[in-house]
Design a protein around this motif. Structure first.
Motif, PDB file in Angstrom:
ATOM      1  N   ALA A 141      -3.901   2.489  -9.580  1.00  0.00           N
ATOM      2  CA  ALA A 141      -3.437   1.683  -8.445  1.00  0.00           C
ATOM      3  C   ALA A 141      -1.958   1.953  -8.160  1.00  0.00           C
ATOM      4  O   ALA A 141      -1.542   2.060  -7.003  1.00  0.00           O
ATOM      5  N   ILE A 142      -1.169   2.083  -9.224  1.00  0.00           N
ATOM      6  CA  ILE A 142       0.263   2.353  -9.026  1.00  0.00           C
ATOM      7  C   ILE A 142       0.447   3.754  -8.443  1.00  0.00           C
ATOM      8  O   ILE A 142       1.225   3.957  -7.499  1.00  0.00           O
ATOM      9  N   ALA A 143      -0.295   4.713  -8.991  1.00  0.00           N
ATOM     10  CA  ALA A 143      -0.195   6.083  -8.477  1.00  0.00           C
ATOM     11  C   ALA A 143      -0.610   6.121  -7.007  1.00  0.00           C
ATOM     12  O   ALA A 143      -0.019   6.846  -6.199  1.00  0.00           O
ATOM     13  N   GLY A 144      -1.610   5.308  -6.651  1.00  0.00           N
ATOM     14  CA  GLY A 144      -2.054   5.233  -5.258  1.00  0.00           C
ATOM     15  C   GLY A 144      -0.939   4.726  -4.363  1.00  0.00           C
ATOM     16  O   GLY A 144      -0.678   5.276  -3.286  1.00  0.00           O
ATOM     17  N   ALA A 145      -0.228   3.691  -4.842  1.00  0.00           N
ATOM     18  CA  ALA A 145       0.886   3.150  -4.062  1.00  0.00           C
ATOM     19  C   ALA A 145       1.992   4.202  -3.927  1.00  0.00           C
ATOM     20  O   ALA A 145       2.642   4.313  -2.884  1.00  0.00           O
ATOM     21  N   ALA A 146       2.174   4.980  -4.996  1.00  0.00           N
ATOM     22  CA  ALA A 146       3.241   5.992  -4.973  1.00  0.00           C
ATOM     23  C   ALA A 146       2.953   7.096  -3.964  1.00  0.00           C
ATOM     24  O   ALA A 146       3.865   7.795  -3.538  1.00  0.00           O
ATOM     25  N   ARG A 147       1.689   7.256  -3.600  1.00  0.00           N
ATOM     26  CA  ARG A 147       1.365   8.286  -2.604  1.00  0.00           C
ATOM     27  C   ARG A 147       1.719   7.828  -1.186  1.00  0.00           C
ATOM     28  O   ARG A 147       1.691   8.616  -0.256  1.00  0.00           O
ATOM     29  N   ARG A 148       2.077   6.560  -1.042  1.00  0.00           N
ATOM     30  CA  ARG A 148       2.349   6.033   0.297  1.00  0.00           C
ATOM     31  C   ARG A 148       3.834   5.800   0.564  1.00  0.00           C
ATOM     32  O   ARG A 148       4.194   5.078   1.488  1.00  0.00           O
ATOM     33  N   CYS A 149       4.703   6.347  -0.288  1.00  0.00           N
ATOM     34  CA  CYS A 149       6.137   6.220  -0.023  1.00  0.00           C
ATOM     35  C   CYS A 149       6.880   7.350  -0.722  1.00  0.00           C
ATOM     36  O   CYS A 149       6.265   8.199  -1.349  1.00  0.00           O
ATOM     37  N   ALA A 150       8.202   7.363  -0.615  1.00  0.00           N
ATOM     38  CA  ALA A 150       8.984   8.443  -1.221  1.00  0.00           C
ATOM     39  C   ALA A 150       9.567   8.026  -2.569  1.00  0.00           C
ATOM     40  O   ALA A 150       9.778   8.840  -3.454  1.00  0.00           O
TER      41      ALA A 150
END
Ligand SMILES: *Cc1c(COP(=O)(O)O)cnc(C)c1O
Length: 665
Positions: free
Chosen positions: A96-105
């Motif tokens: 879930a965290i990695a998923g969030a990291a794909r949506r920002c810099a």
């Protein structure tokens, strides 16, 4: 994927949320696509959003959910989850965290309390951050007691290899004397060797985005604005200029893009860009329980705090002596003495010398010959090559080698090999010192297997003719063939046993030559008789290596590693027969335990060596995120014993794809 920076506290209530929110607001104010996340929040009533997540959500701007999991009790996530009768899923959180990291810099992840707060029974916040490859920013109070708490947190981050960006001191309630806070900052920077990015003043209204952003104005956020350092280019340049790699064709090496490993975790290697590569060969057949295993890391650190090296020549120490006892406890019966070296080849050198001198001391100075198998490999020092000579690798070395007697490898013709051994021993057995074998699998020859029956018959023949039996288990030891030792599993009793590679679980160079008490006794006598074993290496029984080896042996019990190894062997059997055996160019798939060799041929004839088919498959597998290394045109799989079914599926799938790519139709 975005860069992930974790804001972790030296404890709870130090103001992590306010710091995270204010950094997020300030960085967004400077035009950066920064978002913040509170993956786990405790003390939140079901159905309601957490207070911290709401704060971070507001600082992250519209269209962003800053929370993932909430728990009702204000306890550690582990205890709060238990109270709700559930167990948190570290893998799901990571995803879930990695998923969030794909949506920002840049993703700021607020930890839960400190680094060592438990999330599940076996994992802490630190483990989660390591899996995420996160960098760490430490949040600490500006006031009394902060130096020690900060130093402890910094140590905990460092010892897990996490990259530290710095420390921020927080004036939580607005009551800290600025002079005292500055003094603490200076001391922390000096004592911990980390930058202190500044002191965050008290924020009156944390819901006021402007106030949050303004509070961070005094912090040095340059390390967050710069890209994460990546020394890959520098490493490759230095390597190309100065390194001479073993068993590596220098011209080919110059032309390929090397994998530069930064860290490891379980069965995975991570490069400097954060890309993960599945380790299909256990870093050359060494890694047993996976990379960066917490128990092995801890054993090494604990010993490191005491002493790194102390000689074993005429002195002893706990890790060495106790490891010897524990090894004897699990080795095939009768082996009671342990002689330590560093490399597998050195263990073989010691074995050859011990066998030769044991025969001499027993009244047989005429027994000087060594019998070795065709296709044998025993290491790369001169004695080891003498019993493991193979063309074309050893062309030109004869002046420094001794002649050994060869019998054909049992692979493919066990009866013929046994007959040749019998005839040889009948003819000249009375001048043979020892027979040296790699039990069950002649690994370096291309995973050539033979039966336990052949091994028992061969050992029995050797013993009947007065020869000693040396089992070289540098490759097969520590579970690789499904038993802790192949010789024990096959039911032979070697007089001398060599172990190496997996002895420390793949952590440090350590090898050992085990011998029977009868052999050891032959080396006892008055000094003038010169029965002393005048042999040894400076770093023999290095305490760090011995401490890790002990921990690795304990893991075999605690985690039932042999059961994992057998399960993995069955999985590899199924997967290779489903996906590899029928592919064009696949001549044979050989396996014993997890040791697997996939031999590639052009129909029935070997490929022209210059075609470098094995290497082509390796490079194609690399592009699929899998690390393997061939032996000529034999593709080798020899994964850590703890590899999961899903990982094995990835491994075999990538290898099958790589073979199809390298050998289309
Ligand atoms: C790898 C190996 C060796 C040599 O070990 P090093 O640590 O590389 O010296 C010796 N014997 C066998 C069977 C091996 O597989």
């Amino acid at each position: 994927m975005a860069r992930i920076v974790a804001v972790t506290g030296t404890g709870t209530g130090v103001g992590k949320s306010v710091l995270t929110a204010s950094l997020c607001a300030a960085l967004r104010g400077r035009g950066m696509d920064c978002r913040a996340l509170k993956p786990l929040e405790t003390g939140v009533r079901p159905g309601e959003p957490g207070e911290d997540a709401a704060l971070l959500g507001a600082a992250s701007g519209p269209g962003w959910t800053a929370g993932i999991e909430t728990l009702e009790l204000p306890r550690s996530p582990l205890a709060a989850a238990r109270a709700e009768d559930r167990e948190l899923d570290l893998g799901a959180l990571e995803a879930a965290i990695a998923g969030a990291a794909r949506r920002c810099a840049l993703l700021l992840v607020e930890g839960v309390g400190g680094l060592l707060v438990p999330i599940t029974a076996g994992s802490t916040v630190r483990d989660l951050l390591r899996r995420l490859d996160a960098e760490v920013l430490v949040a600490a109070t500006a006031g009394l007691g902060t130096i020690s708490h900060t130093a402890l947190t910094v140590e905990a981050a460092r010892s897990a290899g996490l990259r530290l960006l710095g420390v921020v001191l927080i004036d939580v309630d607005g009551g800290t004397d600025p002079g005292f806070a500055a003094e603490n900052a200076t001391q922390i920077a000096a004592q911990c060797g980390v930058p202190v990015l500044g002191i965050l003043p008290h924020v009156g209204d944390a819901r006021d985005a402007d106030a949050l952003a303004a509070a961070a104005a005094g912090l040095d956020v340059s390390s967050l604005l710069l890209p994460r350092p990546d020394p890959t280019g520098e490493v490759v340049a230095a390597d190309r200029r100065h390194v001479w790699h073993p068993f590596t064709q220098t011209g080919e090496w110059r032309d390929e893009t090397p994998l530069v490993v930064r860290s490891g975790q379980g069965c995975w290697l991570v490069d400097w860009s954060g890309r993960r590569h599945l380790d299909g060969i256990s870093s050359l057949w060494c890694t047993v329980h996976g990379h960066a295993h917490p128990s092995l890391d801890a054993a090494l650190r604990e010993q490191l705090g005491r002493i790194a090296h102390s000689t074993f020549l005429g002195q002893t120490h706990a890790p060495g002596a106790l490891l010897a006892e524990e090894l004897v406890g699990v080795a095939p019966a009768g082996l009671t003495r342990v002689f330590f070296s560093e490399a597998g080849a050195a263990a073989v050198e010691a074995a050859l010398r011990i066998a030769l001198l044991a025969q001499r001391h027993a009244g047989h100075p005429e027994r000087t010959a060594f019998v070795a198998l065709g296709e044998a490999y025993h290491g790369d020092t001169a004695g080891a090559v003498s019993v493991g000579r193979s063309e074309p690798f050893h062309t030109g070395l004869d002046p420094i080698l001794f002649p050994a007697v060869r019998v054909p490898s049992p692979h493919g013709n066990e009866a013929g090999s046994l007959r040749a051994l019998g005839e040889l021993l009948a003819r000249e057995g009375d001048r043979v010192a020892a027979l040296i074998v790699e039990p069950r699998v002649q690994a370096a020859a291309g995973m050539l297997t033979h039966s336990d029956r052949w091994l028992r018959d061969a050992a029995e023949l050797a013993h009947r003719h007065g020869a000693l039996v040396i089992a070289d288990e540098v490759a097969t030891g520590f579970g690789r063939t499904g038993d802790l030792f192949a010789s024990g599993g096959a039911g032979i009793a070697p007089d001398i046993l060599c172990v190496g590679k997996g002895l420390t679980g793949g952590y440090l160079p350590l090898s050992a030559t085990l011998a029977t008490e009868a052999i050891f006794d032959l080396f006892t006598g008055p000094y003038a008789a010169h029965r002393t074993l005048y042999y040894g290496h400076t770093y023999t029984a290095n305490p760090l290596a011995c401490a890790v080896a002990r921990a690795s042996l304990r893991l075999f019990d605690e985690e039932d590693t042999l059961a994992s190894a057998r399960r993995l062997a069955a999985t590899l059997e199924r997967l290779t027969s489903e996906r590899v055996s029928g592919l064009p160019g696949v001549f044979d798939v050989r396996r014993r335990g997890v040791m697997t060799g996939i031999e590639l041929r052009d129909g029935d004839t070997p490929f022209e060596p210059a075609r470098r088919v094995g290497r082509a498959v390796t490079l194609a597998a690399r592009r699929r995120g899998v690390v393997i290394r061939p032996l000529g045109d034999v593709v080798v799989l020899n994964p850590p014993l703890v590899m999961s079914d899903a990982e094995a599926d990835l491994l075999v799938g990538a290898v099958a794809g790589a073979i199809e790519e390298a050998l289309p139709g």
